[in-house]
Write a protein that holds these residues in place. Structure first.
Motif, short mmCIF file in Angstrom:
data_model
loop_
_atom_site.label_atom_id
_atom_site.label_comp_id
_atom_site.label_asym_id
_atom_site.label_seq_id
_atom_site.Cartn_x
_atom_site.Cartn_y
_atom_site.Cartn_z
N SER A 55 152.19 7.53 -42.97
CA SER A 55 151.21 6.30 -43.18
C SER A 55 151.40 5.95 -44.56
N GLN A 56 151.81 6.92 -45.62
CA GLN A 56 151.65 6.60 -46.86
C GLN A 56 153.06 6.83 -47.77
N LEU A 57 154.18 7.31 -46.71
CA LEU A 57 155.38 7.43 -47.25
C LEU A 57 156.59 6.91 -46.23
N ARG A 58 157.37 6.04 -46.82
CA ARG A 58 158.46 5.48 -45.90
C ARG A 58 159.83 6.33 -46.23
N VAL A 59 160.34 6.92 -45.19
CA VAL A 59 161.49 7.67 -45.18
C VAL A 59 162.64 6.84 -44.49
N SER A 60 163.67 6.74 -45.22
CA SER A 60 164.93 6.20 -44.45
C SER A 60 166.22 7.02 -44.80
N ILE A 61 166.88 7.30 -44.02
CA ILE A 61 168.31 7.87 -44.27
C ILE A 61 169.43 6.83 -44.02
N THR A 62 170.42 6.52 -45.05
CA THR A 62 171.53 5.91 -44.98
C THR A 62 172.73 6.78 -45.64
N LEU A 92 148.25 9.59 -55.68
CA LEU A 92 148.57 10.79 -55.17
C LEU A 92 147.32 11.11 -54.08
N THR A 93 147.01 10.69 -53.14
CA THR A 93 146.15 10.88 -52.08
C THR A 93 146.39 12.47 -51.49
N ARG A 94 145.42 12.94 -50.67
CA ARG A 94 145.92 13.96 -49.85
C ARG A 94 146.97 13.77 -48.83
N ILE A 95 146.83 12.64 -48.18
CA ILE A 95 147.83 12.15 -47.20
C ILE A 95 149.20 12.14 -47.57
N LEU A 96 149.22 11.36 -48.88
CA LEU A 96 150.51 11.01 -49.40
C LEU A 96 151.27 12.58 -50.01
N ASN A 97 150.17 13.28 -50.45
CA ASN A 97 150.79 14.49 -51.05
C ASN A 97 151.13 15.53 -49.76
N ASP A 98 150.65 15.64 -48.62
CA ASP A 98 151.02 16.19 -47.54
C ASP A 98 152.31 15.67 -47.03
N GLU A 99 152.37 14.41 -46.82
CA GLU A 99 153.56 13.64 -46.17
C GLU A 99 154.71 14.06 -46.95
N GLY A 156 148.95 8.29 -60.49
CA GLY A 156 148.07 9.66 -60.84
C GLY A 156 147.21 10.19 -59.62
N ALA A 157 146.28 11.04 -59.96
CA ALA A 157 145.42 11.55 -58.73
C ALA A 157 144.51 10.52 -58.32
N ASP A 158 144.25 10.98 -57.13
CA ASP A 158 143.36 9.78 -56.25
C ASP A 158 141.93 10.55 -56.80
N LEU A 159 141.20 9.90 -57.72
CA LEU A 159 139.99 10.50 -58.53
C LEU A 159 138.88 10.04 -57.20
N LYS A 160 138.89 9.17 -56.37
CA LYS A 160 137.89 8.93 -55.55
C LYS A 160 138.04 9.95 -54.38
N GLY A 161 139.25 10.03 -53.88
CA GLY A 161 139.49 11.05 -52.97
C GLY A 161 139.24 12.44 -53.27
#
Length: 258
Positions: free
Chosen positions: A5-12, A28-35, A64-69
């Motif tokens: 959801s927060q990282l696009r991955v393409s392989i060429t 850097l949300t927790r979602i982006l961090n983990d993805e 930077g860090a997602d302070l709200k999250g």
């Protein structure tokens, strides 16, 4: 890769393009961090990928860090250590990815964003890029140890104690970035380097990156000895024999990654 959801991955070809996509500033949300951690771990074991480009969508690389999250995540005992562990392992996932990672810094890379860039192998910067440590302005620390891999003593401390941002042209002048390009040419420059890496023996680049990581904090004697031992291991591979034969026969080598 399954849906992210927060990282696009393409392989060429043999290159994976990872694009941070957490609007508006790729914090850097927790979602982006983990993805990002998961994607890099998978890429480490994907034979088809030989190099990685890491960049940000929009005008910012990572603010930077997602302070709200962070405030929503850290509510009880154990939450802060768990958050800290997840964050540092994300940076280590970049550094420890078996494939070389090129950071194409399109805009501001601050705090955690700077740590991502510093954990990469090769840095190319846009004229719109900047690196900074803004934690001093929000009562926090973080990223200074990563920044020590890029900056000298005085510049680093000025950044940490004042929040100074260093732009793309200055990053190139200091030797932090390989080049400073126009925004339009940034990805093309990163792709050129990535494709050059991908044309080499994947076993050599994989073992080469691993060796560079291991010897970074070693003494000259121990580090060079380790490098010699790894050279001996690489020399036993099929790819090494193919490289030497191709050189002798004046042709392009055909590598199998073995």
């Amino acid at each position: 890769m399954h849906d992210l959801s927060q990282l696009r991955v393409s392989i060429t070809g043999h290159v994976a393009l990872l694009t941070l996509n957490a609007p508006p500033v790729n914090a850097l949300t927790r979602i982006l961090n983990d993805e990002l951690t998961e994607a890099l771990d998978r890429i480490s074991e994907l034979d088809e990928v030989r190099a990685v480009i890491l960049t940000g969508d929009g005008k910012v690389f990572c603010a930077g860090a997602d302070l709200k999250g962070r405030a929503e995540t850290i509510k009880g005992p154990g939450d802060l250590p768990a958050h800290s562990r997840r964050t540092r392992e994300c940076f280590h996932a970049i550094r420890e990815c078996a494939k070389p990672v090129i950071a194409a810094v399109n805009g501001a890379a601050l705090g955690s964003g700077l740590a991502m860039v510093a954990s990469s192998d090769i840095i190319v910067a846009s004229e719109k890029a900047s690196l900074g440590l803004p934690e001093v302005d929000v009562g926090l620390l973080g990223g200074c140890r990563h920044a020590m891999r890029l900056f000298g003593h005085s510049r680093l401390r000025r950044m940490a104690l004042t929040g100074l941002r260093v732009d793309g042209a200055e990053l190139y002048r200091l030797g932090v970035a390989e080049t400073c390009t126009t925004p339009e040419n940034l990805l093309a420059t990163a792709w050129e380097i990535a494709n050059t890496i991908a044309a080499k023996s994947p076993v050599s680049t994989r073992m080469g990156k691993h060796t560079l990581n291991v010897i970074e904090d070693m003494s000259l004697r121990d580090g060079y000895r380790y490098e010699q031992d790894m050279t001996a291991q690489i020399g036993k591979t099929e790819d090494a024999r193919e490289a030497q034969l191709a050189f002798k026969e004046k042709r392009a080598p055909v590598f199998k990654g073995r």
